[in-house]
Write a protein that holds these residues in place. Sequence first.
Motif, PDB file in Angstrom:
ATOM      1  N   ILE A 392      -0.511 -72.108 -11.009  1.00 37.47           N
ATOM      2  CA  ILE A 392       0.215 -71.362  -9.983  1.00 37.47           C
ATOM      3  C   ILE A 392      -0.734 -70.919  -8.878  1.00 37.47           C
ATOM      4  O   ILE A 392      -0.438 -71.020  -7.686  1.00 37.47           O
ATOM      5  CB  ILE A 392       0.927 -70.135 -10.594  1.00 37.47           C
ATOM      6  CG1 ILE A 392       1.948 -70.580 -11.641  1.00 37.47           C
ATOM      7  CG2 ILE A 392       1.632 -69.321  -9.506  1.00 37.47           C
ATOM      8  CD1 ILE A 392       2.548 -69.425 -12.440  1.00 37.47           C
ATOM      9  N   MET A 393      -1.914 -70.422  -9.291  1.00 38.32           N
ATOM     10  CA  MET A 393      -2.884 -69.941  -8.309  1.00 38.32           C
ATOM     11  C   MET A 393      -3.443 -71.076  -7.465  1.00 38.32           C
ATOM     12  O   MET A 393      -3.717 -70.896  -6.270  1.00 38.32           O
ATOM     13  CB  MET A 393      -4.015 -69.202  -9.025  1.00 38.32           C
ATOM     14  CG  MET A 393      -4.918 -68.407  -8.088  1.00 38.32           C
ATOM     15  SD  MET A 393      -4.068 -67.055  -7.249  1.00 38.32           S
ATOM     16  CE  MET A 393      -3.987 -65.849  -8.574  1.00 38.32           C
ATOM     17  N   ARG A 394      -3.592 -72.257  -8.043  1.00 35.23           N
ATOM     18  CA  ARG A 394      -4.079 -73.393  -7.255  1.00 35.23           C
ATOM     19  C   ARG A 394      -3.061 -73.756  -6.175  1.00 35.23           C
ATOM     20  O   ARG A 394      -3.421 -74.014  -5.026  1.00 35.23           O
ATOM     21  CB  ARG A 394      -4.327 -74.610  -8.157  1.00 35.23           C
ATOM     22  CG  ARG A 394      -4.795 -75.833  -7.364  1.00 35.23           C
ATOM     23  CD  ARG A 394      -5.061 -77.040  -8.227  1.00 35.23           C
ATOM     24  NE  ARG A 394      -5.500 -78.165  -7.420  1.00 35.23           N
ATOM     25  CZ  ARG A 394      -5.886 -79.328  -7.908  1.00 35.23           C
ATOM     26  NH1 ARG A 394      -5.898 -79.520  -9.217  1.00 35.23           N
ATOM     27  NH2 ARG A 394      -6.268 -80.313  -7.122  1.00 35.23           N
ATOM     28  N   GLU A 395      -1.790 -73.781  -6.547  1.00 34.54           N
ATOM     29  CA  GLU A 395      -0.732 -74.077  -5.576  1.00 34.54           C
ATOM     30  C   GLU A 395      -0.728 -73.022  -4.467  1.00 34.54           C
ATOM     31  O   GLU A 395      -0.561 -73.346  -3.288  1.00 34.54           O
ATOM     32  CB  GLU A 395       0.626 -74.089  -6.300  1.00 34.54           C
ATOM     33  CG  GLU A 395       1.791 -74.474  -5.410  1.00 34.54           C
ATOM     34  CD  GLU A 395       3.116 -74.438  -6.154  1.00 34.54           C
ATOM     35  OE1 GLU A 395       4.143 -74.255  -5.509  1.00 34.54           O
ATOM     36  OE2 GLU A 395       3.095 -74.583  -7.397  1.00 34.54           O
ATOM     37  N   THR A 396      -0.949 -71.765  -4.856  1.00 35.32           N
ATOM     38  CA  THR A 396      -1.003 -70.679  -3.877  1.00 35.32           C
ATOM     39  C   THR A 396      -2.171 -70.873  -2.916  1.00 35.32           C
ATOM     40  O   THR A 396      -2.033 -70.734  -1.695  1.00 35.32           O
ATOM     41  CB  THR A 396      -1.142 -69.316  -4.583  1.00 35.32           C
ATOM     42  OG1 THR A 396      -0.054 -69.138  -5.483  1.00 35.32           O
ATOM     43  CG2 THR A 396      -1.159 -68.181  -3.582  1.00 35.32           C
ATOM     44  N   SER A 397      -3.345 -71.186  -3.465  1.00 31.58           N
ATOM     45  CA  SER A 397      -4.536 -71.349  -2.635  1.00 31.58           C
ATOM     46  C   SER A 397      -4.389 -72.531  -1.678  1.00 31.58           C
ATOM     47  O   SER A 397      -4.830 -72.463  -0.520  1.00 31.58           O
ATOM     48  CB  SER A 397      -5.772 -71.542  -3.511  1.00 31.58           C
ATOM     49  OG  SER A 397      -5.678 -72.734  -4.262  1.00 31.58           O
ATOM     50  N   ALA A 398      -3.738 -73.597  -2.132  1.00 30.94           N
ATOM     51  CA  ALA A 398      -3.537 -74.767  -1.265  1.00 30.94           C
ATOM     52  C   ALA A 398      -2.652 -74.406  -0.076  1.00 30.94           C
ATOM     53  O   ALA A 398      -2.917 -74.808   1.062  1.00 30.94           O
ATOM     54  CB  ALA A 398      -2.915 -75.905  -2.068  1.00 30.94           C
ATOM     55  N   SER A 399      -1.600 -73.619  -0.340  1.00 31.45           N
ATOM     56  CA  SER A 399      -0.686 -73.238   0.747  1.00 31.45           C
ATOM     57  C   SER A 399      -1.368 -72.330   1.764  1.00 31.45           C
ATOM     58  O   SER A 399      -1.011 -72.324   2.950  1.00 31.45           O
ATOM     59  CB  SER A 399       0.557 -72.558   0.181  1.00 31.45           C
ATOM     60  OG  SER A 399       0.225 -71.301  -0.393  1.00 31.45           O
ATOM     61  N   LEU A 400      -2.358 -71.568   1.309  1.00 31.47           N
ATOM     62  CA  LEU A 400      -3.061 -70.645   2.206  1.00 31.47           C
ATOM     63  C   LEU A 400      -4.250 -71.289   2.914  1.00 31.47           C
ATOM     64  O   LEU A 400      -4.519 -71.008   4.088  1.00 31.47           O
ATOM     65  CB  LEU A 400      -3.554 -69.434   1.413  1.00 31.47           C
ATOM     66  CG  LEU A 400      -2.489 -68.479   0.864  1.00 31.47           C
ATOM     67  CD1 LEU A 400      -3.136 -67.455  -0.048  1.00 31.47           C
ATOM     68  CD2 LEU A 400      -1.757 -67.781   1.999  1.00 31.47           C
ATOM     69  N   GLY A 482     -10.178 -66.433  -1.991  1.00 30.58           N
ATOM     70  CA  GLY A 482     -10.587 -65.130  -1.472  1.00 30.58           C
ATOM     71  C   GLY A 482     -10.958 -65.143  -0.004  1.00 30.58           C
ATOM     72  O   GLY A 482     -11.068 -64.076   0.622  1.00 30.58           O
ATOM     73  N   PHE A 483     -11.139 -66.329   0.592  1.00 26.86           N
ATOM     74  CA  PHE A 483     -11.456 -66.412   2.013  1.00 26.86           C
ATOM     75  C   PHE A 483     -10.242 -66.086   2.888  1.00 26.86           C
ATOM     76  O   PHE A 483     -10.367 -65.913   4.091  1.00 26.86           O
ATOM     77  CB  PHE A 483     -11.996 -67.807   2.363  1.00 26.86           C
ATOM     78  CG  PHE A 483     -13.432 -68.004   1.971  1.00 26.86           C
ATOM     79  CD1 PHE A 483     -14.460 -67.547   2.784  1.00 26.86           C
ATOM     80  CD2 PHE A 483     -13.765 -68.617   0.779  1.00 26.86           C
ATOM     81  CE1 PHE A 483     -15.791 -67.713   2.417  1.00 26.86           C
ATOM     82  CE2 PHE A 483     -15.091 -68.786   0.404  1.00 26.86           C
ATOM     83  CZ  PHE A 483     -16.114 -68.331   1.223  1.00 26.86           C
ATOM     84  N   VAL A 484      -9.059 -66.042   2.282  1.00 16.65           N
ATOM     85  CA  VAL A 484      -7.832 -65.692   3.009  1.00 16.65           C
ATOM     86  C   VAL A 484      -7.527 -64.222   2.777  1.00 16.65           C
ATOM     87  O   VAL A 484      -7.495 -63.756   1.630  1.00 16.65           O
ATOM     88  CB  VAL A 484      -6.639 -66.561   2.539  1.00 16.65           C
ATOM     89  CG1 VAL A 484      -5.392 -66.213   3.324  1.00 16.65           C
ATOM     90  CG2 VAL A 484      -6.976 -68.036   2.690  1.00 16.65           C
ATOM     91  N   GLU A 485      -7.286 -63.481   3.837  1.00 14.32           N
ATOM     92  CA  GLU A 485      -7.138 -62.029   3.737  1.00 14.32           C
ATOM     93  C   GLU A 485      -5.969 -61.593   2.861  1.00 14.32           C
ATOM     94  O   GLU A 485      -6.072 -60.653   2.083  1.00 14.32           O
ATOM     95  CB  GLU A 485      -6.976 -61.425   5.142  1.00 14.32           C
ATOM     96  CG  GLU A 485      -8.267 -61.477   5.966  1.00 14.32           C
ATOM     97  CD  GLU A 485      -8.101 -60.791   7.304  1.00 14.32           C
ATOM     98  OE1 GLU A 485      -7.014 -60.198   7.527  1.00 14.32           O
ATOM     99  OE2 GLU A 485      -9.036 -60.835   8.121  1.00 14.32           O
ATOM    100  N   ASN A 486      -4.816 -62.227   2.994  1.00 18.06           N
ATOM    101  CA  ASN A 486      -3.621 -61.800   2.248  1.00 18.06           C
ATOM    102  C   ASN A 486      -3.413 -62.592   0.960  1.00 18.06           C
ATOM    103  O   ASN A 486      -2.295 -62.733   0.475  1.00 18.06           O
ATOM    104  CB  ASN A 486      -2.374 -61.918   3.131  1.00 18.06           C
ATOM    105  CG  ASN A 486      -2.106 -63.368   3.546  1.00 18.06           C
ATOM    106  OD1 ASN A 486      -3.036 -64.164   3.617  1.00 18.06           O
ATOM    107  ND2 ASN A 486      -0.842 -63.680   3.817  1.00 18.06           N
ATOM    108  N   SER A 489      -1.544 -60.712  -2.087  1.00 18.82           N
ATOM    109  CA  SER A 489      -0.105 -60.481  -1.943  1.00 18.82           C
ATOM    110  C   SER A 489       0.693 -61.779  -2.042  1.00 18.82           C
ATOM    111  O   SER A 489       1.766 -61.816  -2.638  1.00 18.82           O
ATOM    112  CB  SER A 489       0.189 -59.785  -0.608  1.00 18.82           C
ATOM    113  OG  SER A 489      -0.271 -60.574   0.487  1.00 18.82           O
ATOM    114  N   VAL A 490       0.153 -62.862  -1.484  1.00 22.67           N
ATOM    115  CA  VAL A 490       0.838 -64.156  -1.577  1.00 22.67           C
ATOM    116  C   VAL A 490       0.849 -64.648  -3.024  1.00 22.67           C
ATOM    117  O   VAL A 490       1.852 -65.180  -3.506  1.00 22.67           O
ATOM    118  CB  VAL A 490       0.167 -65.207  -0.667  1.00 22.67           C
ATOM    119  CG1 VAL A 490       0.793 -66.580  -0.870  1.00 22.67           C
ATOM    120  CG2 VAL A 490       0.267 -64.794   0.789  1.00 22.67           C
ATOM    121  N   ALA A 491      -0.267 -64.447  -3.713  1.00 23.59           N
ATOM    122  CA  ALA A 491      -0.355 -64.872  -5.118  1.00 23.59           C
ATOM    123  C   ALA A 491       0.663 -64.126  -5.969  1.00 23.59           C
ATOM    124  O   ALA A 491       1.293 -64.706  -6.868  1.00 23.59           O
ATOM    125  CB  ALA A 491      -1.770 -64.641  -5.641  1.00 23.59           C
TER     126      ALA A 491
END
Length: 566
Positions: A392-400, A482-486, A489-491
């Motif tokens: 789930i977190m990988r999918e989140t990081s890809a979108s960000l 972690g390089f993305v500020e939000n 909250s998105v995760a």
Amino acid sequence: MEQNQHLSTHNTTLPVNMIDALPFGNTRRSRNEAKYSELKQSIRLRGVIQPILVRPAADRFEVVAGYGRLTISRELGLNDIPVLIKPLSDAEALEHQMEENLNREDLSLIDECKAVQQLSAFYNGDRQAIADRLAWTIKKVNERIEILKCCDEVLGCVIDGSITVGHALLLAPFSTKLQQGTLKKIIAEKWTVSYLRERAAKGQQYLSLAKFDTTNCNTCLHNSAAQSGLFGIEEQKAACSNLNCFKEKTGEWLESRKAELADQYGTVLLVQQIADSDRNTVDAVTVGEEQFSTGCLACQKRVVLIDDRLGRALGSTYPNQCVDAICFNKCVNALSTDSVDVEEAAIELATPIDVDNANSDGVKNTTKPAAKTDKPVSCIVPKKVIDTNKAIMRETSASLLMPQEHFQLAMSYAALKRLCTSYKALNETLGIPTHFEATIQAALRVSLEDLKTEILNVTQHLATKQCDQTVSMTDIMISNIGFVENARSVAIDKWNPTKAILSEYTIGSLSALCIKAGFDQAMENKKAGNFAKAANSGKGKFIDTILATPFDWTHFAPDEYLALIK
């Protein structure tokens, strides 16, 4: 002499009086006295040649491997001893210790069995993992676990040579009383393994002690009760004389029972697999309400033990057993001095608990109040839950990350750099990392212009020397989110309690999840007892209740999931 004087190097000497034993002692139970005497004579003449392994512990050190050499040094009055200093966790120290002991030629069979017992706790009963770790066959691991079903008298006779391992394996499935009685006959009458096997095959088991459905046994030829009243034979207690059949049906029942218990506990182990010293009954009294309800309930080290020995103890279950003695002791010690008397309140393992009649935690109610603590909660999350969280977190990081030009170029540079082992980066920040993941992180720290210049140069250099490395893109994507500020909250928004995700949890960890989210209070506010009733309804119904109950999960995600964001 201060400890930090010795931390600059791994190989050195230490004063003998600065070295203590590990908190959990030595895994080796016995020692070959003749070889011990030889070693002592050698040390008397030449000193300790091979360094012992120690780890730093506060301002002192603890011996991990080399107890014999350290003991002899003390006996001979030596002041110093050569050591290899290695910072190790409790788990790593235990593994190193077992590794050394198991590689000793003079290690006894019983010591091998005890080592397998300790590894069973370490690997949650995964026999294949134990076999892989020791480079043994599964058959050898199974035999060592089976021998541990023997009573102390039988194990003692194996050690002193009165009987063989073959005798012990045949005696192992039976009750302690039967083992002790048969052992006397084996020694007195000099029974061979073949003769014992023949006698064991003719043994009987009372059907009243059977756990499986005995309906079909009523008309079986091997049921002694079927002969009652015939030819003047008096009524007798029903007993099965087909021991293989009895064992087979018992095995099927045990597998079925283990499957039932696995829903709540995740891991079901045999009593003999885990040594008494490696297990503790864990509850809200011993470790505190918060630790138990939000940590221990969800921890994969909380297991249920089941007795598989033929006899009255067959099928006895011991729930809420923590098989991580080190973590258990830390949790107990973390309680404040005002907590309840643990020794009085703890439920003893010696008394089996009827799981079916226990409360939702599998522990009978006590009159003692639950201790409270604000200490950090300890919990080892099941691997399948971790893997799902990572997906789930990988999918989140890809979108960000993917929409960002800087990340796209960082990935491109790292991929090119991976092919060019002899390339020297122009930018100082990019010249340090050697691994793919570290290269991406370094590329994200430099400016876009510098990164574009570096990509141009590495592309021109691509024709020099090539190599290949194995990388985990899942870990890489997660580590850079972690390089993305939000990101956090998105995760949290990405995590949703679907049926598939909830099914990966045990009943205990589902309860812990609901308590952390506040779902339990939402149910209790509607009607007192709703949550406890749902938790006791079985895993499938519990999950259905969670999904069917209106509750805002929007701002919640599991701690172990969010912990992936560094």
